[in-house]
Design a protein around this motif. Structure first.
Motif, PDB file in Angstrom:
ATOM      1  N   ALA A 194       0.682  -1.302   0.017  1.00  0.00           N
ATOM      2  CA  ALA A 194      -0.122   0.017  -0.014  1.00  0.00           C
ATOM      3  C   ALA A 194       0.947   1.339  -0.223  1.00  0.00           C
ATOM      4  CB  ALA A 194      -1.033   0.056   1.291  1.00  0.00           C
ATOM      5  N   LEU A 195       0.598   2.108  -1.108  1.00  0.00           N
ATOM      6  CA  LEU A 195       1.408   3.376  -1.235  1.00  0.00           C
ATOM      7  C   LEU A 195       0.489   4.610  -1.195  1.00  0.00           C
ATOM      8  CD1 LEU A 195       3.239   1.976  -4.232  1.00  0.00           C
ATOM      9  CD2 LEU A 195       4.058   1.927  -2.209  1.00  0.00           C
ATOM     10  N   ASN A 200      -4.022   6.709   4.946  1.00  0.00           N
ATOM     11  CA  ASN A 200      -4.430   6.379   3.684  1.00  0.00           C
ATOM     12  C   ASN A 200      -5.364   5.095   3.601  1.00  0.00           C
ATOM     13  OD1 ASN A 200      -2.895   8.241   0.832  1.00  0.00           O
ATOM     14  ND2 ASN A 200      -4.594   8.852   2.280  1.00  0.00           N
ATOM     15  N   PHE A 201      -4.860   4.017   4.173  1.00  0.00           N
ATOM     16  CA  PHE A 201      -5.263   2.714   4.088  1.00  0.00           C
ATOM     17  C   PHE A 201      -5.815   1.888   5.072  1.00  0.00           C
ATOM     18  CE2 PHE A 201      -2.533   3.378   0.310  1.00  0.00           C
ATOM     19  CZ  PHE A 201      -3.025   2.555  -0.690  1.00  0.00           C
ATOM     20  N   CYS A 202      -6.261   2.781   6.311  1.00  0.00           N
ATOM     21  CA  CYS A 202      -6.857   2.061   7.260  1.00  0.00           C
ATOM     22  C   CYS A 202      -8.190   1.689   6.853  1.00  0.00           C
ATOM     23  CB  CYS A 202      -7.163   3.143   8.709  1.00  0.00           C
ATOM     24  SG  CYS A 202      -7.721   4.828   8.093  1.00  0.00           S
ATOM     25  N   THR A 203      -8.976   2.418   6.097  1.00  0.00           N
ATOM     26  CA  THR A 203     -10.193   2.177   5.636  1.00  0.00           C
ATOM     27  C   THR A 203     -10.360   0.709   4.616  1.00  0.00           C
ATOM     28  OG1 THR A 203     -10.085   3.832   3.951  1.00  0.00           O
ATOM     29  CG2 THR A 203     -11.177   4.469   5.946  1.00  0.00           C
ATOM     30  N   VAL A 215       3.240   1.047   3.933  1.00  0.00           N
ATOM     31  CA  VAL A 215       4.605   1.776   4.155  1.00  0.00           C
ATOM     32  C   VAL A 215       4.371   3.317   4.086  1.00  0.00           C
ATOM     33  CG1 VAL A 215       5.658  -0.360   3.011  1.00  0.00           C
ATOM     34  CG2 VAL A 215       5.095   1.968   1.697  1.00  0.00           C
ATOM     35  N   ASP A 216       5.530   3.786   4.820  1.00  0.00           N
ATOM     36  CA  ASP A 216       5.403   5.386   4.777  1.00  0.00           C
ATOM     37  C   ASP A 216       6.681   5.873   3.845  1.00  0.00           C
ATOM     38  OD1 ASP A 216       3.524   5.539   6.780  1.00  0.00           O
ATOM     39  OD2 ASP A 216       4.913   6.033   8.355  1.00  0.00           O
ATOM     40  N   GLY A 253      -1.864   2.156  -4.988  1.00  0.00           N
ATOM     41  CA  GLY A 253      -1.447   3.420  -4.565  1.00  0.00           C
ATOM     42  C   GLY A 253      -2.536   4.816  -5.002  1.00  0.00           C
ATOM     43  N   VAL A 254      -2.535   5.532  -3.876  1.00  0.00           N
ATOM     44  CA  VAL A 254      -3.434   6.911  -3.860  1.00  0.00           C
ATOM     45  C   VAL A 254      -2.836   8.115  -4.231  1.00  0.00           C
ATOM     46  CG1 VAL A 254      -5.254   7.976  -2.603  1.00  0.00           C
ATOM     47  CG2 VAL A 254      -5.257   5.729  -2.173  1.00  0.00           C
TER      48      VAL A 254
END
Length: 316
Positions: free
Chosen positions: A97-98, A108-111, A126-127, A170-171
């Motif tokens: 996850a980016l 960004n990806f908790c949801t 990742v950060d 990615g977002v």
């Protein structure tokens, strides 16, 4: 007199461009420890108030899970951090996850983490450099992050074996990063595809759009000056690489997603990325969604599109 006036106007314009270039660089490229982008810039403020409730509940759930802190070293010596969460279903599929600009992986990806877990994915969130828990003084805007992502891919293969299947998701800046990664000629075969949500075509294009939108100015010469500053301080120019270049040679399937009310990264950038992609591709344009808001606006359509993409290209 006329010549003097024209000369004075030219000097003034140059001065404004130099000032604007430094302001643009200083407000965008240095480390992002907190968001400098107001939700009013990327979508409807009232909608975002509702989205935050969804995000808050999801983050509370995720932080209660057994997250493992992990790290890799970038090619320029930075310690890059991430969080790993195993799926309840044993398997060989890993989500990489980016996140987007000024955010972090968890934010960004908790949801989406629970959704991916239910699909049977381990999640590696990742950060990016200069974000969250990762080191770095300057944001990479995909240009540098694509090399960092390669390190995370190698980490995943080393940890889970040669038969692991990796999906990049990615977002925004993370989507541009994912697409740029697909341009590597030696990309490991374990990367099976990517989901690119509201990715820009290049840092230059998105900055030029913001300069026109917010300052009502031509990108030239401000962007040229800003790019020179970026090269000197951060080590890259915003035209060094683009997703369009990557898509010309990419062979991995891509699911492109974008909101039709995105004014921060215009939807036409995803349309161009989609057209440039020669590999198998799908596209979801989410109605009434602003920037990076497609999942929050219509998670049913979003999840259905991702589920179908995974079923087709990453069978268990």
């Amino acid at each position: 007199m006329i010549g003097a006036a024209v000369g004075g106007a030219a000097l003034l314009a140059t001065g404004v461009s130099v000032y604007g270039a430094h302001k643009l660089f200083n407000s965008t490229i240095p480390r992002q420890d907190q968001s400098r982008v107001s939700t009013s810039e990327v979508g409807d403020d009232e909608k975002w108030q509702g989205y935050r409730k969804m995000i808050g509940a999801a983050k509370e759930w995720l932080m209660a899970q057994p997250l493992e802190s992990v790290s890799v070293q970038s090619r320029d010596g930075l310690c890059l951090k991430g969080h790993y969460l195993a799926s309840a279903q044993p398997g060989k599929r890993v989500l990489l996850a980016l996140h987007g600009y000024t955010s972090n992986g968890i934010g960004n990806f908790c949801t989406m983490t629970k959704f991916y877990q239910d699909l049977g994915f381990d999640c590696l969130i990742v950060d990016h450099r200069a974000h969250g828990e990762s080191e770095g003084d300057y944001v990479g805007f995909g240009i540098l992050d694509r090399f960092d992502c390669l390190e995370w891919i190698r980490y995943t293969i080393d940890r889970f074996g040669e038969d692991v299947q990796i999906l990049l998701h990615g977002v925004s800046m993370g989507a541009a990063t994912a697409l740029m990664v697909l341009g590597f000629e030696d990309l490991p075969v374990q990367v099976k595809g990517a989901v690119a949500d509201c990715g820009f075509t290049s840092p230059y294009d998105v900055f030029a759009h913001v300069v026109k939108r917010d300052y009502h100015m031509s990108p030239f010469p401000m962007m040229t000056i800003s790019d020179s500053i970026c090269k000197k301080k951060a080590g890259y120019r915003c035209k060094d690489y683009s997703t369009l270049t990557a898509m010309e040679t990419n062979t991995r399937p891509v699911l492109f997603i974008h909101g039709d009310e995105d004014t921060f990264v215009p939807t036409w950038m995803t349309e161009q990325n989609y057209e440039a992609c020669k590999a198998p591709k799908e596209k979801l344009i989410v109605k009434h969604a602003g920037h990076a808001a497609s999942y929050y606006e219509n998670h049913e359509a979003y999840e259905a599109a991702v589920s179908a993409f995974v079923a087709q290209h990453m069978p268990e």
